[in-house]
Design a protein around this motif. Structure first.
Motif, mmCIF file in Angstrom:
data_model
loop_
_atom_site.group_PDB
_atom_site.id
_atom_site.type_symbol
_atom_site.label_atom_id
_atom_site.label_comp_id
_atom_site.label_asym_id
_atom_site.label_seq_id
_atom_site.Cartn_x
_atom_site.Cartn_y
_atom_site.Cartn_z
ATOM 1 N N GLY A 170 40.492 30.032 70.602
ATOM 2 C CA GLY A 170 39.444 30.614 69.671
ATOM 3 C C GLY A 170 39.521 29.986 68.194
ATOM 4 O O GLY A 170 38.497 29.963 67.649
ATOM 5 N N ARG A 171 40.679 29.753 67.668
ATOM 6 C CA ARG A 171 40.914 29.275 66.452
ATOM 7 C C ARG A 171 41.971 28.546 66.180
ATOM 8 O O ARG A 171 43.070 28.958 67.035
ATOM 9 N N VAL A 172 42.157 27.677 65.473
ATOM 10 C CA VAL A 172 43.664 26.874 65.206
ATOM 11 C C VAL A 172 43.766 26.737 63.734
ATOM 12 O O VAL A 172 42.827 26.408 62.771
ATOM 13 N N VAL A 173 44.865 27.324 63.249
ATOM 14 C CA VAL A 173 45.292 27.162 61.644
ATOM 15 C C VAL A 173 46.421 26.037 62.046
ATOM 16 O O VAL A 173 47.450 26.458 62.695
ATOM 17 N N ALA A 174 46.363 25.079 61.062
ATOM 18 C CA ALA A 174 47.317 23.880 60.989
ATOM 19 C C ALA A 174 47.989 24.199 59.860
ATOM 20 O O ALA A 174 47.261 24.077 58.836
ATOM 21 N N VAL A 175 49.358 23.925 59.930
ATOM 22 C CA VAL A 175 50.228 23.885 58.697
ATOM 23 C C VAL A 175 50.670 22.359 58.449
ATOM 24 O O VAL A 175 51.416 21.964 59.304
ATOM 25 N N GLU A 176 50.351 21.765 57.435
ATOM 26 C CA GLU A 176 50.754 20.337 57.333
ATOM 27 C C GLU A 176 51.548 20.247 55.988
ATOM 28 O O GLU A 176 50.558 20.530 54.779
ATOM 29 N N ILE A 177 52.364 19.576 55.739
ATOM 30 C CA ILE A 177 53.234 19.511 54.537
ATOM 31 C C ILE A 177 52.695 18.129 53.683
ATOM 32 O O ILE A 177 52.887 18.222 52.640
ATOM 33 N N ASP A 178 52.151 17.094 54.203
ATOM 34 C CA ASP A 178 51.702 16.077 53.844
ATOM 35 C C ASP A 178 50.216 16.207 53.366
ATOM 36 O O ASP A 178 49.523 16.537 54.006
ATOM 37 N N PRO A 179 50.204 16.115 51.863
ATOM 38 C CA PRO A 179 48.795 16.526 51.270
ATOM 39 C C PRO A 179 47.769 15.584 51.886
ATOM 40 O O PRO A 179 46.521 15.810 51.837
ATOM 41 N N VAL A 180 48.224 14.272 51.716
ATOM 42 C CA VAL A 180 47.121 13.249 52.252
ATOM 43 C C VAL A 180 46.655 13.463 53.528
ATOM 44 O O VAL A 180 45.337 13.542 53.931
ATOM 45 N N LEU A 181 47.351 13.649 54.549
ATOM 46 C CA LEU A 181 46.995 14.004 55.912
ATOM 47 C C LEU A 181 46.232 15.405 55.924
ATOM 48 O O LEU A 181 45.321 15.318 56.603
ATOM 49 N N ALA A 182 46.634 16.444 55.183
ATOM 50 C CA ALA A 182 46.011 17.660 55.156
ATOM 51 C C ALA A 182 44.618 17.593 54.689
ATOM 52 O O ALA A 182 43.482 18.207 55.186
#
Length: 297
Positions: A84-96
């Motif tokens: 239903g929903r996806v929350v992604a946590v990404e440490i790399d600011p460029v990828l995020a």
């Protein structure tokens, strides 16, 4: 099994398009990203693999999935086709920063159900996310996979199931049972949160760059068998750490430092119904929980 989210009047063609090797390399080139060992970056470029991960996770339209280390979005897109929903946590600011555009391009119908948070998974907390997750599905950075997994399971008690990809040897340790050769600290601590099992293997050739190690899937189904209390959990984990610090020693000897002496260690072990002459590798999580609950003399 995962279900494909198809809203009324929505054609199958509106499902997310998944990334292949060419798209992965193109996206990486566009933003000047070269995978780094420091961040444990190996991007999955095989559509069948991400479909299999999503299917094994069992997430559906009622789930809010927490994904750690989404990278270029391979697994993210597959998750958006089921959850239903996806929350992604990404440490790399460029990828995020690039992820929202990727989702908009390859999953326009599902784009409003995606959020990316730029944060370190080792320290991310409930206040950092817009909504409480019900499932964890992730290709965890292999160099910090176990501490990240344990932190997330502790920090987000709403996570009912976790399906993570880790290095094969780590998967074996997490899923090992008492008495096994690789049974140890990760095995016991993971069991504090629920039942743990191996959920498959993943070959090297589905990644870019190709890692030097094999990968495996591990699934945790949370139970309510042990207290969801940070203080209790810390006490239990302290006993586990002490028991396996010198794993060839008996529990009487191994816990002497923790208990303040061998005599006190033996007293607590007997009070918990545990043979002082046994080794930690023979004990299950329930034994450690009972032992941690014994009051000091």
């Amino acid at each position: 099994m995962a279900v494909l989210l198809i809203e009324a009047g929505t054609a199958l063609s509106d499902s997310p398009r998944l990334l292949g090797p060419a798209q992965i390399r193109t996206l990486a080139a566009e933003i000047g990203v070269r995978p780094t060992k420091t961040l444990g970056q190996n991007f999955v470029h095989d559509a069948n693999t991400v479909r299999r991960i999503v299917a094994e996770s069992g997430v559906g339209v009622d789930d809010t999935v927490l994904e750690v280390g989404p990278g270029l979005g391979s697994l993210t897109l597959a998750l958006l086709g089921a959850a239903g929903r996806v929350v992604a946590v990404e440490i790399d600011p460029v990828l995020a920063a690039r992820l929202p555009a990727t989702i908009e391009e390859f999953a326009p119908v599902q784009a409003d159900r995606f959020t990316v948070v730029t944060a370190d998974a080792m320290t991310v907390g409930q206040a950092d996310l817009p909504v409480a997750p019900t499932a964890l599905v992730a290709n965890l950075p292999y160099n910090v996979a176990v501490p990240v997994l344990l932190h997330l399971m502790a920090e987000f008690p709403t996570i009912a199931t976790a399906l993570v990809m880790v290095q094969a040897e780590v998967a074996d340790r997490l899923a090992a049972g008492p008495g096994g050769r690789v049974y140890g600290v990760p095995s016991v601590k993971a069991r504090y949160f629920g039942t743990v099992r191996r959920a498959g293997a993943v070959g090297r050739n589905v990644f870019w760059p190709e890692p030097k190690v094999e990968s495996g899937l591990v699934r945790i189904d949370r139970t309510q068998a042990h207290p969801d209390d940070p203080g209790v959990r810390r006490s239990v984990f302290a006993v586990i750490d002490a028991a396996f610090a010198q794993r060839r020693k008996t529990m009487r000897s191994a816990l002497a430092g923790w208990a303040g002496g061998a005599v006190e260690a033996e007293r607590r072990l007997r009070a918990a119904g545990i043979d002082p002459g046994i080794r930690g590798e023979r004990l299950d999580i329930d034994d450690f929980v009972r032992l941690a609950a014994v009051d000091a003399s």
